[in-house]
Design a protein around this motif. Structure first.
Motif, PDB file in Angstrom:
ATOM      1  N   THR A  56       0.859  -1.185   0.000  1.00  0.00           N
ATOM      2  CA  THR A  56       0.000   0.000   0.000  1.00  0.00           C
ATOM      3  C   THR A  56       0.893   1.232   0.000  1.00  0.00           C
ATOM      4  O   THR A  56       1.745   1.392   0.873  1.00  0.00           O
ATOM      5  CB  THR A  56      -0.922   0.024   1.240  1.00  0.00           C
ATOM      6  OG1 THR A  56      -1.701  -1.169   1.256  1.00  0.00           O
ATOM      7  CG2 THR A  56      -1.845   1.230   1.200  1.00  0.00           C
ATOM      8  N   ILE A  57       0.700   2.082  -1.007  1.00  0.00           N
ATOM      9  CA  ILE A  57       1.468   3.320  -1.131  1.00  0.00           C
ATOM     10  C   ILE A  57       0.492   4.472  -1.009  1.00  0.00           C
ATOM     11  O   ILE A  57      -0.514   4.524  -1.717  1.00  0.00           O
ATOM     12  CB  ILE A  57       2.204   3.383  -2.480  1.00  0.00           C
ATOM     13  CG1 ILE A  57       3.131   2.181  -2.631  1.00  0.00           C
ATOM     14  CG2 ILE A  57       2.969   4.698  -2.611  1.00  0.00           C
ATOM     15  CD1 ILE A  57       3.653   1.986  -4.020  1.00  0.00           C
ATOM     16  N   THR A  58       0.798   5.402  -0.108  1.00  0.00           N
ATOM     17  CA  THR A  58      -0.062   6.555   0.109  1.00  0.00           C
ATOM     18  C   THR A  58       0.696   7.817  -0.262  1.00  0.00           C
ATOM     19  O   THR A  58       1.779   8.076   0.260  1.00  0.00           O
ATOM     20  CB  THR A  58      -0.514   6.629   1.581  1.00  0.00           C
ATOM     21  OG1 THR A  58      -1.115   5.381   1.930  1.00  0.00           O
ATOM     22  CG2 THR A  58      -1.518   7.747   1.795  1.00  0.00           C
ATOM     23  N   VAL A  59       0.130   8.577  -1.179  1.00  0.00           N
ATOM     24  CA  VAL A  59       0.711   9.845  -1.620  1.00  0.00           C
ATOM     25  C   VAL A  59      -0.264  10.949  -1.208  1.00  0.00           C
ATOM     26  O   VAL A  59      -1.324  11.100  -1.820  1.00  0.00           O
ATOM     27  CB  VAL A  59       0.925   9.872  -3.151  1.00  0.00           C
ATOM     28  CG1 VAL A  59       1.614  11.169  -3.558  1.00  0.00           C
ATOM     29  CG2 VAL A  59       1.713   8.660  -3.620  1.00  0.00           C
ATOM     30  N   PRO A  60       0.074  11.717  -0.150  1.00  0.00           N
ATOM     31  CA  PRO A  60      -0.832  12.776   0.289  1.00  0.00           C
ATOM     32  C   PRO A  60      -1.040  13.824  -0.796  1.00  0.00           C
ATOM     33  O   PRO A  60      -0.196  14.012  -1.671  1.00  0.00           O
ATOM     34  CB  PRO A  60      -0.113  13.394   1.494  1.00  0.00           C
ATOM     35  CG  PRO A  60       0.925  12.403   1.889  1.00  0.00           C
ATOM     36  CD  PRO A  60       1.275  11.627   0.660  1.00  0.00           C
ATOM     37  N   LYS A  61      -2.185  14.503  -0.707  1.00  0.00           N
ATOM     38  CA  LYS A  61      -2.518  15.547  -1.677  1.00  0.00           C
ATOM     39  C   LYS A  61      -2.402  16.925  -1.028  1.00  0.00           C
ATOM     40  O   LYS A  61      -2.596  17.068   0.176  1.00  0.00           O
ATOM     41  CB  LYS A  61      -3.965  15.363  -2.173  1.00  0.00           C
ATOM     42  CG  LYS A  61      -4.141  14.162  -3.051  1.00  0.00           C
ATOM     43  CD  LYS A  61      -5.573  13.819  -3.355  1.00  0.00           C
ATOM     44  CE  LYS A  61      -6.488  14.938  -3.669  1.00  0.00           C
ATOM     45  NZ  LYS A  61      -7.850  14.503  -4.018  1.00  0.00           N
ATOM     46  N   GLU A  62      -2.083  17.922  -1.847  1.00  0.00           N
ATOM     47  CA  GLU A  62      -2.099  19.309  -1.392  1.00  0.00           C
ATOM     48  C   GLU A  62      -3.541  19.665  -1.067  1.00  0.00           C
ATOM     49  O   GLU A  62      -4.453  19.267  -1.777  1.00  0.00           O
ATOM     50  CB  GLU A  62      -1.590  20.249  -2.497  1.00  0.00           C
ATOM     51  CG  GLU A  62      -0.161  19.992  -2.941  1.00  0.00           C
ATOM     52  CD  GLU A  62       0.860  20.570  -1.988  1.00  0.00           C
ATOM     53  OE1 GLU A  62       0.494  21.399  -1.126  1.00  0.00           O
ATOM     54  OE2 GLU A  62       2.033  20.189  -2.099  1.00  0.00           O
ATOM     55  N   LYS A  63      -3.713  20.414  -0.021  1.00  0.00           N
ATOM     56  CA  LYS A  63      -5.059  20.880   0.297  1.00  0.00           C
ATOM     57  C   LYS A  63      -5.442  21.936  -0.725  1.00  0.00           C
ATOM     58  O   LYS A  63      -4.690  22.858  -0.994  1.00  0.00           O
ATOM     59  CB  LYS A  63      -5.101  21.449   1.704  1.00  0.00           C
ATOM     60  CG  LYS A  63      -4.934  20.376   2.767  1.00  0.00           C
ATOM     61  CD  LYS A  63      -5.398  20.880   4.101  1.00  0.00           C
ATOM     62  CE  LYS A  63      -5.524  19.841   5.145  1.00  0.00           C
ATOM     63  NZ  LYS A  63      -4.533  18.961   5.469  1.00  0.00           N
ATOM     64  N   THR A  64      -6.599  21.753  -1.310  1.00  0.00           N
ATOM     65  CA  THR A  64      -7.046  22.727  -2.303  1.00  0.00           C
ATOM     66  C   THR A  64      -7.642  23.929  -1.584  1.00  0.00           C
ATOM     67  O   THR A  64      -8.477  23.783  -0.685  1.00  0.00           O
ATOM     68  CB  THR A  64      -8.103  22.119  -3.248  1.00  0.00           C
ATOM     69  OG1 THR A  64      -9.163  21.602  -2.468  1.00  0.00           O
ATOM     70  CG2 THR A  64      -7.498  21.034  -4.104  1.00  0.00           C
ATOM     71  N   LYS A  65      -7.166  25.078  -1.955  1.00  0.00           N
ATOM     72  CA  LYS A  65      -7.682  26.303  -1.367  1.00  0.00           C
ATOM     73  C   LYS A  65      -8.998  26.641  -2.038  1.00  0.00           C
ATOM     74  O   LYS A  65      -9.112  26.626  -3.262  1.00  0.00           O
ATOM     75  CB  LYS A  65      -6.703  27.457  -1.576  1.00  0.00           C
ATOM     76  CG  LYS A  65      -5.440  27.348  -0.773  1.00  0.00           C
ATOM     77  CD  LYS A  65      -4.593  28.591  -0.988  1.00  0.00           C
ATOM     78  CE  LYS A  65      -3.334  28.536  -0.173  1.00  0.00           C
ATOM     79  NZ  LYS A  65      -2.507  29.721  -0.395  1.00  0.00           N
ATOM     80  N   LYS A  66      -9.962  26.935  -1.194  1.00  0.00           N
ATOM     81  CA  LYS A  66     -11.234  27.379  -1.748  1.00  0.00           C
ATOM     82  C   LYS A  66     -11.049  28.831  -2.148  1.00  0.00           C
ATOM     83  O   LYS A  66     -10.434  29.621  -1.418  1.00  0.00           O
ATOM     84  CB  LYS A  66     -12.342  27.229  -0.719  1.00  0.00           C
ATOM     85  CG  LYS A  66     -12.607  25.768  -0.396  1.00  0.00           C
ATOM     86  CD  LYS A  66     -13.834  25.609   0.423  1.00  0.00           C
ATOM     87  CE  LYS A  66     -14.058  24.119   0.639  1.00  0.00           C
ATOM     88  NZ  LYS A  66     -15.267  23.834   1.337  1.00  0.00           N
ATOM     89  N   PRO A  67     -11.541  29.178  -3.307  1.00  0.00           N
ATOM     90  CA  PRO A  67     -11.361  30.557  -3.750  1.00  0.00           C
ATOM     91  C   PRO A  67     -12.015  31.531  -2.764  1.00  0.00           C
ATOM     92  O   PRO A  67     -13.115  31.291  -2.277  1.00  0.00           O
ATOM     93  CB  PRO A  67     -12.037  30.612  -5.113  1.00  0.00           C
ATOM     94  CG  PRO A  67     -12.754  29.324  -5.279  1.00  0.00           C
ATOM     95  CD  PRO A  67     -12.295  28.385  -4.231  1.00  0.00           C
TER      96      PRO A  67
END
Length: 158
Positions: free
Chosen positions: A138-149
């Motif tokens: 199992t490989i987990t690649v975290p994501k950047e938090k998307t900024k709400k406009p």
């Protein structure tokens, strides 16, 4: 009596037998189907060469799961290549034969595998984590938090 009709090349197999390996391949005449049948890959390695990997995206991360039964974590490599390319590779070696051994049947495959996945821009490639348990990588690649406009109300003048 064969369960698979002879229209499929006359091969005899039982579709209800989970260990039956002589089944009809509908893609056998396509180029990508024969890619693993070239001389550089042995027939027994063809099944292992295509390691099965799932990729799902959650709100927090990209998660890869690879079925690698019988492999130890030392036999598997997870690397980040060219910044955003996740590379998963490994090798299963053939069991050592003794001169007095008499093999009756061999179905477990051996050989090398290599899979690459281009990660999207929102992947945090410097925070990749990998774990292996019960033959599942199992490989987990975290994501950047998307900024709400940011929405700013503009007063309308008359």
């Amino acid at each position: 009596m064969s369960i698979i009709p002879s229209v499929f090349g006359g091969r005899r197999s039982n579709i209800f037998d989970p260990f039956s390996v002589d089944i009809w391949d509908p893609f056998q005449d396509f180029t990508f189907g024969n890619a693993l049948r070239t001389p550089q890959f042995s027939t027994e390695a063809a099944a292992f060469a295509n390691a099965r990997i799932d990729w799902k995206e959650t709100p927090e991360a990209h998660v890869f799961k690879a079925d690698l039964p019988g492999l130890k974590k030392e036999e598997v490599k997870v690397e980040m290549e060219e910044g955003r390319v996740l590379q998963i590779s490994g090798e299963r070696n053939r069991e050592h034969e003794e001169k007095n051994d008499k093999w009756h049947h061999i179905e477990r495959s051996s050989g090398k595998f290599l899979r690459r996945f281009r990660l999207p821009k929102n992947a945090k490639v410097d925070q990749v984590k990998a774990a292996m348990e019960n033959g599942v990588l199992t490989i987990t690649v975290p994501k950047e938090k998307t900024k709400k406009p940011e929405v700013k109300a503009i007063e309308i003048s008359s």
